[in-house]
Design a protein around this motif. Structure first.
Motif, PDB file in Angstrom:
ATOM      1  N   VAL A  69       0.855  -1.189   0.000  1.00 56.73           N
ATOM      2  CA  VAL A  69       0.000   0.000   0.000  1.00 56.73           C
ATOM      3  C   VAL A  69       0.889   1.237   0.000  1.00 56.73           C
ATOM      4  CG1 VAL A  69      -2.007  -1.058   1.111  1.00 56.73           C
ATOM      5  CG2 VAL A  69      -0.151  -0.134   2.524  1.00 56.73           C
ATOM      6  N   LYS A  70       0.298   2.359  -0.419  1.00 57.57           N
ATOM      7  CA  LYS A  70       1.061   3.592  -0.505  1.00 57.57           C
ATOM      8  C   LYS A  70       0.140   4.780  -0.260  1.00 57.57           C
ATOM      9  CE  LYS A  70       4.749   5.606  -3.343  1.00 57.57           C
ATOM     10  NZ  LYS A  70       5.563   5.423  -4.567  1.00 57.57           N
ATOM     11  N   ILE A  71       0.642   5.768   0.449  1.00 53.54           N
ATOM     12  CA  ILE A  71      -0.105   7.002   0.703  1.00 53.54           C
ATOM     13  C   ILE A  71       0.729   8.191   0.263  1.00 53.54           C
ATOM     14  CG2 ILE A  71      -1.016   8.545   2.481  1.00 53.54           C
ATOM     15  CD1 ILE A  71      -1.936   6.217   4.074  1.00 53.54           C
ATOM     16  N   TYR A  72       0.090   9.097  -0.469  1.00 53.57           N
ATOM     17  CA  TYR A  72       0.697  10.381  -0.809  1.00 53.57           C
ATOM     18  C   TYR A  72      -0.073  11.485  -0.102  1.00 53.57           C
ATOM     19  CZ  TYR A  72       3.557   8.777  -4.808  1.00 53.57           C
ATOM     20  OH  TYR A  72       4.500   8.184  -5.616  1.00 53.57           O
ATOM     21  N   SER A  73       0.643  12.408   0.533  1.00 56.44           N
ATOM     22  CA  SER A  73       0.079  13.689   0.958  1.00 56.44           C
ATOM     23  C   SER A  73       0.536  14.702  -0.095  1.00 56.44           C
ATOM     24  CB  SER A  73       0.588  14.080   2.348  1.00 56.44           C
ATOM     25  OG  SER A  73       1.921  14.567   2.276  1.00 56.44           O
ATOM     26  N   PRO A  74       0.196  15.971   0.023  1.00 52.17           N
ATOM     27  CA  PRO A  74       0.695  16.931  -0.959  1.00 52.17           C
ATOM     28  C   PRO A  74       2.218  17.073  -0.971  1.00 52.17           C
ATOM     29  CG  PRO A  74      -1.233  17.821   0.141  1.00 52.17           C
ATOM     30  CD  PRO A  74      -0.855  16.570   0.882  1.00 52.17           C
ATOM     31  N   THR A  75       2.900  16.646   0.093  1.00 48.85           N
ATOM     32  CA  THR A  75       4.347  16.841   0.176  1.00 48.85           C
ATOM     33  C   THR A  75       5.156  15.580   0.468  1.00 48.85           C
ATOM     34  OG1 THR A  75       4.119  17.415   2.523  1.00 48.85           O
ATOM     35  CG2 THR A  75       4.107  19.239   0.936  1.00 48.85           C
ATOM     36  N   HIS A  76       4.534  14.541   1.024  1.00 46.45           N
ATOM     37  CA  HIS A  76       5.257  13.344   1.441  1.00 46.45           C
ATOM     38  C   HIS A  76       4.565  12.071   0.940  1.00 46.45           C
ATOM     39  CE1 HIS A  76       6.899  16.337   4.208  1.00 46.45           C
ATOM     40  NE2 HIS A  76       7.918  15.522   4.412  1.00 46.45           N
ATOM     41  N   TYR A  77       5.308  10.974   1.053  1.00 51.09           N
ATOM     42  CA  TYR A  77       4.757   9.672   0.668  1.00 51.09           C
ATOM     43  C   TYR A  77       5.245   8.621   1.658  1.00 51.09           C
ATOM     44  CZ  TYR A  77       9.322   8.112  -0.889  1.00 51.09           C
ATOM     45  OH  TYR A  77      10.661   7.739  -0.900  1.00 51.09           O
ATOM     46  N   MET A  78       4.503   7.528   1.701  1.00 49.40           N
ATOM     47  CA  MET A  78       4.897   6.391   2.518  1.00 49.40           C
ATOM     48  C   MET A  78       4.312   5.130   1.899  1.00 49.40           C
ATOM     49  SD  MET A  78       4.109   5.650   6.580  1.00 49.40           S
ATOM     50  CE  MET A  78       5.026   7.097   7.140  1.00 49.40           C
ATOM     51  N   PHE A  79       5.135   4.077   1.831  1.00 49.79           N
ATOM     52  CA  PHE A  79       4.618   2.788   1.366  1.00 49.79           C
ATOM     53  C   PHE A  79       5.071   1.700   2.323  1.00 49.79           C
ATOM     54  CE2 PHE A  79       8.821   2.795  -0.630  1.00 49.79           C
ATOM     55  CZ  PHE A  79       9.246   1.486  -0.442  1.00 49.79           C
ATOM     56  N   ALA A  80       4.342   0.600   2.319  1.00 45.56           N
ATOM     57  CA  ALA A  80       4.700  -0.553   3.138  1.00 45.56           C
ATOM     58  C   ALA A  80       4.216  -1.813   2.445  1.00 45.56           C
ATOM     59  CB  ALA A  80       4.094  -0.446   4.539  1.00 45.56           C
ATOM     60  N   SER A  81       4.959  -2.891   2.623  1.00 45.05           N
ATOM     61  CA  SER A  81       4.600  -4.156   1.982  1.00 45.05           C
ATOM     62  C   SER A  81       4.791  -5.310   2.952  1.00 45.05           C
ATOM     63  CB  SER A  81       5.446  -4.389   0.724  1.00 45.05           C
ATOM     64  OG  SER A  81       6.821  -4.485   1.066  1.00 45.05           O
ATOM     65  N   LEU A  82       3.969  -6.327   2.765  1.00 47.59           N
ATOM     66  CA  LEU A  82       4.044  -7.540   3.574  1.00 47.59           C
ATOM     67  C   LEU A  82       4.289  -8.711   2.641  1.00 47.59           C
ATOM     68  CD1 LEU A  82       3.736  -8.818   6.393  1.00 47.59           C
ATOM     69  CD2 LEU A  82       1.284  -9.068   5.916  1.00 47.59           C
ATOM     70  N   GLY A  83       5.461  -9.341   2.800  1.00 49.61           N
ATOM     71  CA  GLY A  83       5.827 -10.453   1.937  1.00 49.61           C
ATOM     72  C   GLY A  83       5.124 -11.745   2.316  1.00 49.61           C
ATOM     73  N   ALA A  84       5.190 -12.714   1.408  1.00 52.38           N
ATOM     74  CA  ALA A  84       4.571 -14.010   1.665  1.00 52.38           C
ATOM     75  C   ALA A  84       5.178 -14.693   2.880  1.00 52.38           C
ATOM     76  CB  ALA A  84       4.713 -14.903   0.426  1.00 52.38           C
ATOM     77  N   ASP A  85       6.429 -14.341   3.199  1.00 46.88           N
ATOM     78  CA  ASP A  85       7.111 -14.896   4.357  1.00 46.88           C
ATOM     79  C   ASP A  85       6.979 -13.989   5.581  1.00 46.88           C
ATOM     80  OD1 ASP A  85       8.601 -12.803   3.458  1.00 46.88           O
ATOM     81  OD2 ASP A  85      10.533 -13.847   3.473  1.00 46.88           O
ATOM     82  N   SER A  86       6.026 -13.050   5.528  1.00 47.25           N
ATOM     83  CA  SER A  86       5.757 -12.090   6.604  1.00 47.25           C
ATOM     84  C   SER A  86       6.855 -11.041   6.767  1.00 47.25           C
ATOM     85  CB  SER A  86       5.515 -12.806   7.942  1.00 47.25           C
ATOM     86  OG  SER A  86       4.358 -13.614   7.861  1.00 47.25           O
ATOM     87  N   SER A  87       7.764 -10.960   5.802  1.00 46.52           N
ATOM     88  CA  SER A  87       8.790  -9.922   5.852  1.00 46.52           C
ATOM     89  C   SER A  87       8.157  -8.566   5.570  1.00 46.52           C
ATOM     90  CB  SER A  87       9.902 -10.205   4.842  1.00 46.52           C
ATOM     91  OG  SER A  87       9.368 -10.249   3.526  1.00 46.52           O
ATOM     92  N   VAL A  88       8.759  -7.520   6.121  1.00 46.81           N
ATOM     93  CA  VAL A  88       8.209  -6.167   6.006  1.00 46.81           C
ATOM     94  C   VAL A  88       9.166  -5.274   5.235  1.00 46.81           C
ATOM     95  CG1 VAL A  88       7.616  -4.076   7.309  1.00 46.81           C
ATOM     96  CG2 VAL A  88       6.856  -6.319   8.117  1.00 46.81           C
ATOM     97  N   GLY A  89       8.626  -4.535   4.288  1.00 54.49           N
ATOM     98  CA  GLY A  89       9.386  -3.518   3.580  1.00 54.49           C
ATOM     99  C   GLY A  89       8.634  -2.203   3.676  1.00 54.49           C
ATOM    100  N   PHE A  90       9.350  -1.086   3.731  1.00 58.84           N
ATOM    101  CA  PHE A  90       8.669   0.207   3.763  1.00 58.84           C
ATOM    102  C   PHE A  90       9.609   1.301   3.314  1.00 58.84           C
ATOM    103  CE2 PHE A  90      10.084  -0.198   8.310  1.00 58.84           C
ATOM    104  CZ  PHE A  90      10.936   0.905   8.367  1.00 58.84           C
ATOM    105  N   GLY A  91       9.033   2.462   3.042  1.00 57.27           N
ATOM    106  CA  GLY A  91       9.807   3.634   2.694  1.00 57.27           C
ATOM    107  C   GLY A  91       9.015   4.881   3.016  1.00 57.27           C
ATOM    108  N   PHE A  92       9.719   5.955   3.392  1.00 53.84           N
ATOM    109  CA  PHE A  92       9.072   7.221   3.728  1.00 53.84           C
ATOM    110  C   PHE A  92       9.971   8.365   3.316  1.00 53.84           C
ATOM    111  CE2 PHE A  92       8.967  10.792   6.749  1.00 53.84           C
ATOM    112  CZ  PHE A  92       7.693  11.285   6.474  1.00 53.84           C
ATOM    113  N   GLY A  93       9.358   9.439   2.834  1.00 52.23           N
ATOM    114  CA  GLY A  93      10.133  10.618   2.505  1.00 52.23           C
ATOM    115  C   GLY A  93       9.285  11.694   1.863  1.00 52.23           C
TER     116      GLY A  93
END
Length: 249
Positions: free
Chosen positions: A45-69
């Motif tokens: 999933v991913k969210i954009y505001s007018p100035t920032h963004y954030m995404f996060a993912s859940l892998g099949a092995d329950s691993s977590v990935g994300f990014g913000f800036g």
């Protein structure tokens, strides 16, 4: 002084369509390092505001990935300045993203993404989720401290966590170390409503399974426009934790 019509149109075109909103990844393709593959229905999933963004993912092995800036946008080109991601916390990385709006969301193309020294080209398709109402919490926030009171004991913790609220959706990402100093990443995404000084969140995707589908109501207090605190009562441990956030600009 009057603005020439053609100049006004050019300026509007440069800004591009607003990306603000919440999105669900439906398809991802990437090529590089001898790999050429397409993945359908990723839990990202991913969210954009007018100035920032954030995404996060859940892998099949329950691993977590994300990014913000933060991000800059010129027409159909977005430059994402990632400042918080697992394994590279507080390490800036800018990525050029070419976007194309669709009837139900957008498509993006990343010409070059370096991962462990290997260059990849990536294409993703996102569906935009139905927008909710705006609120005083909309925007990007960083948790600056957390205070837990249990009986006569008070514990102050410094937790690295970022959170975004936008148009009825929220997403938080964090990383912490356990007693063995092993790093763990986590996130939660879902919908929220605000009534008075209470925010009710309902996670629809998270690596914390106990959170999914359970409405959680939390009292919060704004401190001007750029800071707020929220109090969480743990009836099992008989403790109250107050978290303090500042707006990311």
């Amino acid at each position: 002084m009057a603005i020439l019509p053609w100049l006004s149109c050019k300026q509007e075109e440069k800004k591009g369509a607003s990306m603000s909103g919440a999105y669900q990844l439906t398809q991802m393709s990437y090529k590089g390092g001898g790999i050429d593959t397409t993945i359908q229905g990723s839990q990202q999933v991913k969210i954009y505001s007018p100035t920032h963004y954030m995404f996060a993912s859940l892998g099949a092995d329950s691993s977590v990935g994300f990014g913000f800036g933060a991000y800059d946008q010129e027409g159909d080109v977005i430059t994402e300045h990632n400042t918080y991601r697992p394994g590279y916390l507080d390490s800036a990385m800018s990525v050029r993203v070419e976007v194309k709006r669709t009837d139900n969301g957008y498509e993006q193309h990343i010409p070059e993404l370096m991962v462990s020294g290997v260059s990849y080209a990536m294409d993703e398709k996102y569906t935009q989720l139905p927008a909710g109402t705006s609120s005083v919490l909309d925007g990007a926030w960083e948790q600056v401290k957390s205070i837990t009171v249990k009986g006569t004991d008070t514990v102050t913790a410094s937790v690295k966590q970022f959170k975004m609220y936008q148009g009825g959706y929220f997403l938080f990402v964090h990383q912490y170390s356990d007693s063995a100093q092993k790093a763990h990443s986590g996130f939660g995404f879902g919908t929220f409503t605000v009534s008075g000084n209470t925010v009710t969140e309902k996670n629809s995707l998270s690596n914390y399974k106990a959170l999914v589908g359970m409405p959680i109501s939390v009292a919060f207090q704004m401190d001007g426009d750029d800071a707020y605190s929220q109090s969480i009562t743990d009836t099992t441990n008989h403790s109250v934790t107050t978290e303090y956030y500042k707006r990311v600009k």
